[in-house]
Design an enzyme around this catalytic site. Structure first.
Site, PDB file in Angstrom:
ATOM      1  N   HIS A  65      47.370 -14.441  -5.561  1.00  0.00           N
ATOM      2  CA  HIS A  65      46.038 -14.706  -6.428  1.00  0.00           C
ATOM      3  C   HIS A  65      45.115 -15.538  -5.870  1.00  0.00           C
ATOM      4  O   HIS A  65      43.531 -15.367  -5.910  1.00  0.00           O
ATOM      5  CB  HIS A  65      46.506 -15.335  -7.855  1.00  0.00           C
ATOM      6  CG  HIS A  65      45.589 -15.500  -8.824  1.00  0.00           C
ATOM      7  ND1 HIS A  65      44.878 -16.727  -9.122  1.00  0.00           N
ATOM      8  CD2 HIS A  65      45.172 -14.739  -9.659  1.00  0.00           C
ATOM      9  CE1 HIS A  65      44.130 -16.558 -10.028  1.00  0.00           C
ATOM     10  NE2 HIS A  65      44.296 -15.169 -10.604  1.00  0.00           N
TER      11      HIS A  65
ATOM     12  N   ASN B 174      31.246 -10.278   8.309  1.00  0.00           N
ATOM     13  CA  ASN B 174      31.707  -9.974  10.015  1.00  0.00           C
ATOM     14  C   ASN B 174      32.011  -8.376  10.103  1.00  0.00           C
ATOM     15  O   ASN B 174      32.824  -8.245  11.129  1.00  0.00           O
ATOM     16  CB  ASN B 174      32.927 -10.834  10.087  1.00  0.00           C
ATOM     17  CG  ASN B 174      34.236 -10.411   9.215  1.00  0.00           C
ATOM     18  OD1 ASN B 174      34.246  -9.712   8.491  1.00  0.00           O
ATOM     19  ND2 ASN B 174      35.129 -11.218   9.625  1.00  0.00           N
TER      20      ASN B 174
ATOM     21  N   VAL C 211      35.712  -6.613   3.637  1.00  0.00           N
ATOM     22  CA  VAL C 211      35.010  -6.863   2.375  1.00  0.00           C
ATOM     23  C   VAL C 211      33.859  -8.058   2.571  1.00  0.00           C
ATOM     24  O   VAL C 211      34.159  -8.856   3.790  1.00  0.00           O
ATOM     25  CB  VAL C 211      35.659  -7.214   1.059  1.00  0.00           C
ATOM     26  CG1 VAL C 211      36.781  -6.179   0.623  1.00  0.00           C
ATOM     27  CG2 VAL C 211      36.616  -8.452   1.379  1.00  0.00           C
TER      28      VAL C 211
ATOM     29  N   ASP D 178      43.969 -23.228  -6.841  1.00  0.00           N
ATOM     30  CA  ASP D 178      44.790 -21.873  -7.207  1.00  0.00           C
ATOM     31  C   ASP D 178      46.027 -22.091  -6.642  1.00  0.00           C
ATOM     32  O   ASP D 178      46.646 -23.043  -6.561  1.00  0.00           O
ATOM     33  CB  ASP D 178      43.768 -20.843  -6.714  1.00  0.00           C
ATOM     34  CG  ASP D 178      44.127 -19.572  -7.425  1.00  0.00           C
ATOM     35  OD1 ASP D 178      45.036 -18.991  -7.627  1.00  0.00           O
ATOM     36  OD2 ASP D 178      42.922 -19.112  -8.373  1.00  0.00           O
TER      37      ASP D 178
ATOM     38  N   VAL E  37      32.288 -27.768 -17.857  1.00  0.00           N
ATOM     39  CA  VAL E  37      32.913 -26.738 -17.091  1.00  0.00           C
ATOM     40  C   VAL E  37      32.212 -25.272 -17.696  1.00  0.00           C
ATOM     41  O   VAL E  37      31.844 -25.053 -18.591  1.00  0.00           O
ATOM     42  CB  VAL E  37      34.400 -26.564 -17.188  1.00  0.00           C
ATOM     43  CG1 VAL E  37      35.062 -25.359 -16.711  1.00  0.00           C
ATOM     44  CG2 VAL E  37      35.030 -27.909 -16.992  1.00  0.00           C
TER      45      VAL E  37
ATOM     46  N   SER F  69      40.295 -13.864 -14.078  1.00  0.00           N
ATOM     47  CA  SER F  69      40.306 -14.721 -12.714  1.00  0.00           C
ATOM     48  C   SER F  69      39.596 -13.967 -11.646  1.00  0.00           C
ATOM     49  O   SER F  69      39.103 -14.751 -10.740  1.00  0.00           O
ATOM     50  CB  SER F  69      41.598 -14.870 -12.218  1.00  0.00           C
ATOM     51  OG  SER F  69      42.502 -15.564 -12.809  1.00  0.00           O
TER      52      SER F  69
END
Length: 615
Positions: free
Chosen positions: A234, A247, A251, A194, A378, A430
């Protein structure tokens, strides 16, 4: 914003549930959520991201060879020179004599990345014995930065006061329930191909694998410390969706126990992903043992590559070989389908290419493919909004889409990590793709011997069927169609779990510290259950503690009866994340139950992260 789309070659057969799927990718199919409009399309104008890209003609159109440049010069372009695998050495000398220079070599797949300022370089190299294909990878100059790449900035970090909570995307795919079975294995490495990843982020640092991270910008691996960092936002957002740490902060990712590696394939400034960068990324993934990679982009500058164009044919072949190499080494590629609301099974036009200079409108057919989206092997992921409907922007196509996952839509975005210790919403395929990459990582965690093909098949088997809505564009059956492929991804089913009965599931998410040589308890009040507890009471335990051989863990019933769950086994292993079955049929269900943890040694401490009861 980045662009991404996916498609599929006409007539390609599929040999299994998701086996030889032509997959979708989407670059920065992301836009900040909370805006009034839908996610930015991957065919949106690219002026902003291509601004400053040189469109100067090459320095010479002469047929005589120029000397290879010693360094960058105006007009430098990049090419793929393709030979038989293992055959690059025999033709590398001709690269120089024909007016170019060798920038990088991938001999195992027969690919040379060459640079030249000569307009005749490609045609001259095509006459060389042993050369199978040659193609330009861009219509703009290679940036001077390629010859001495600057390291991306290391952003200062902001501490967060946000605590973890259930998010719509994670509950929609039942990831929050899957964590009671497994949060993923630290031996599973997921590559984020990315714009880079902020490895210092408080929610990413615990799971970040610097040893296997690099930059592949310009088509050559750069393993300097920090070369992998984000040149946008991104990649960091994608990484958090896959594996943000469990943790207590911010999130939680779909697979918060696996390791994240960053392979930056976006170039700084333009944030474009050229073919040589993707090739480098896939070869790196194969060589470094990535079990899964996430690919939320398409290979620039062509949204679709057509095999009747010599340049684009070389791009197809070079990237195809690299993906095949990675898969042969055990790596499954997962990719986004694109944000154009486009029927990838019926391609007609491309208005976005080339996006590194001046796009033109061209007529295309299904023979023209999105790279790496439509390559065999893929997994193509479409996006869903909150509630499971097709996201308004998501590409679709019967026989193209393999599976669907949350990508957000409008104000209901996917919330994840951003560089500098921050968090934010984005919408796009994405954002959908990393949900599936995370589920694939969970599958690999509970099935460590699975091959990429087996993981691909399991993704299809575990998906929850979702029929077409009342929309004539959606073709196919209730079990396999153009909007959702084989259905919505389901993390719980993927790891062999089952959904708790509604109304009989109780959970305590409050952390309780477990100091050395100490006994602690975490209470859980059960109410509204008739009669006694079942003979198969499920006790989900998530205790974060190094050297679990120190620990004794008990369930204490409301009347004080003790049921031992874990008694100082496991030696030096870390963490107890497990669901136990207890015959508690003699116990009244309603009342205060407790999870008791006794630490019996020094030097290792931890916490009760969460626990639950399913009646």
């Amino acid at each position: 914003m980045f662009s991404l789309i996916s498609g599929r070659t006409a007539g390609r057969s599929r040999t299994s549930a998701i086996s030889v799927a032509a997959l979708g990718t989407i670059v920065a199919l992301a836009t900040p959520a909370g805006l009034a409009h839908a996610a930015t399309s991957d065919t949106a104008p690219v002026a902003a991201r291509s601004a400053g890209a040189s469109t100067a003609t090459t320095a010479s159109t002469a047929t005589t060879a120029k000397a290879a440049p010693a360094a960058w010069a105006a007009g430098t372009r990049a090419y793929l020179v393709i030979t038989a695998p293992g055959g690059t050495a025999a033709v590398s000398g001709s690269v120089t004599t024909k007016g170019g220079s060798v920038f990088a070599t991938y001999d195992a797949i027969g690919v040379i990345v060459a640079h030249s300022t000569s307009a005749s370089f490609a045609s001259s190299m095509r006459t060389v014995s042993g050369v199978q294909q040659v193609g330009a990878t861009r219509t703009s100059d290679v940036p001077a930065d390629a010859y001495n790449p600057a390291l991306p900035a290391n952003p200062s970090q902001s501490a967060t006061t946000l605590t973890e909570s259930n998010r719509w995307d994670m509950t929609q795919i039942k990831a929050d329930q899957a964590w009671a079975v497994t949060t993923g294995s630290a031996s599973v490495k997921v590559g984020v191909l990315d714009t880079g990843v902020d490895d210092q982020h408080q929610d990413i640092a615990p799971n970040f694998n610097a040893a296997d991270s690099a930059s592949c910008a310009y088509g050559k691996a750069d393993a300097r410390a920090g070369a992998w960092r984000d040149v946008d936002t991104h990649g960091t957002h994608v990484a958090g969706t896959i594996a943000a740490a469990k943790n207590g902060k911010g999130v939680i990712g779909v697979a918060p126990g696996v390791k994240i590696s960053s392979v930056r394939i976006a170039e700084p400034g333009s944030t474009l992903f050229f073919a040589e960068n993707t090739i480098c990324g896939f070869v790196w993934a194969g060589d470094h043992g990535f079990k899964v990679t996430n690919n939320s982009y398409y290979t620039d500058p062509w949204q679709f590559n057509c095999p009747d164009n010599l340049d684009q044919a070389a791009i197809i072949e070079g990237v195809r070989r690299a993906q095949e190499y990675a898969e042969g080494k055990g790596s499954l590629q997962v990719a986004a389908a694109g944000n154009s609301n486009y029927d990838l099974a019926n391609k007609t036009t491309d208005t976005a290419s080339p996006n590194d200079s001046t796009p033109v409108t061209r007529t295309i057919t299904n023979a023209c493919i999105d790279i790496p989206t439509e390559l065999p092997g893929v997994v193509t992921v479409a996006a869903q909004g909150n509630g499971g409907a097709k996201a308004s922007y998501s590409n679709f196509g019967n026989g193209v889409i393999d599976i669907a996952a949350p990508g957000g839509d409008g104000s209901s975005g996917v919330y994840s990590t951003l560089p500098g210790g921050k968090y934010g919403n984005m919408n796009g395929t994405s954002m959908a793709s990393p949900h599936v990459a995370g589920v694939a990582a969970l599958i690999a965690s509970v099935n460590p011997s699975f091959t990429p093909a087996q993981i691909r098949d399991q993704l299809g088997v575990q998906a929850t069927d979702k029929a077409c809505p009342s929309d004539t564009r959606c073709k196919g059956t209730a079990t396999k169609n153009g909007f959702f492929g084989e259905g919505s991804t389901d993390a719980l089913k993927a790891v062999g779990g089952s959904t708790p009965p509604p109304g009989k599931y109780f959970e305590n998410l409050t952390d309780v510290t477990v100091p050395d040589n100490t006994t602690v308890e975490s209470p859980l009040t059960v109410s509204g259950v008739t009669g006694n507890a079942p003979a198969a009471l499920k006790v989900g335990v998530d205790v974060k503690h190094t050297y679990i051989g120190d620990l004794k863990v008990d369930l204490v019933a409301p009347d004080g009866s003790v049921y031992t769950l874990h008694n100082r086994t496991g030696g030096s292993a870390d963490n107890i994340v497990q669901t136990y079955t207890v015959n508690a049929s003699s116990e009244v269900a309603n009342g205060v139950w407790k999870l008791r943890v006794n630490d019996n040694a020094s030097q290792d401490s931890g916490k009760i992260d969460a626990w639950n009861l399913t009646f």
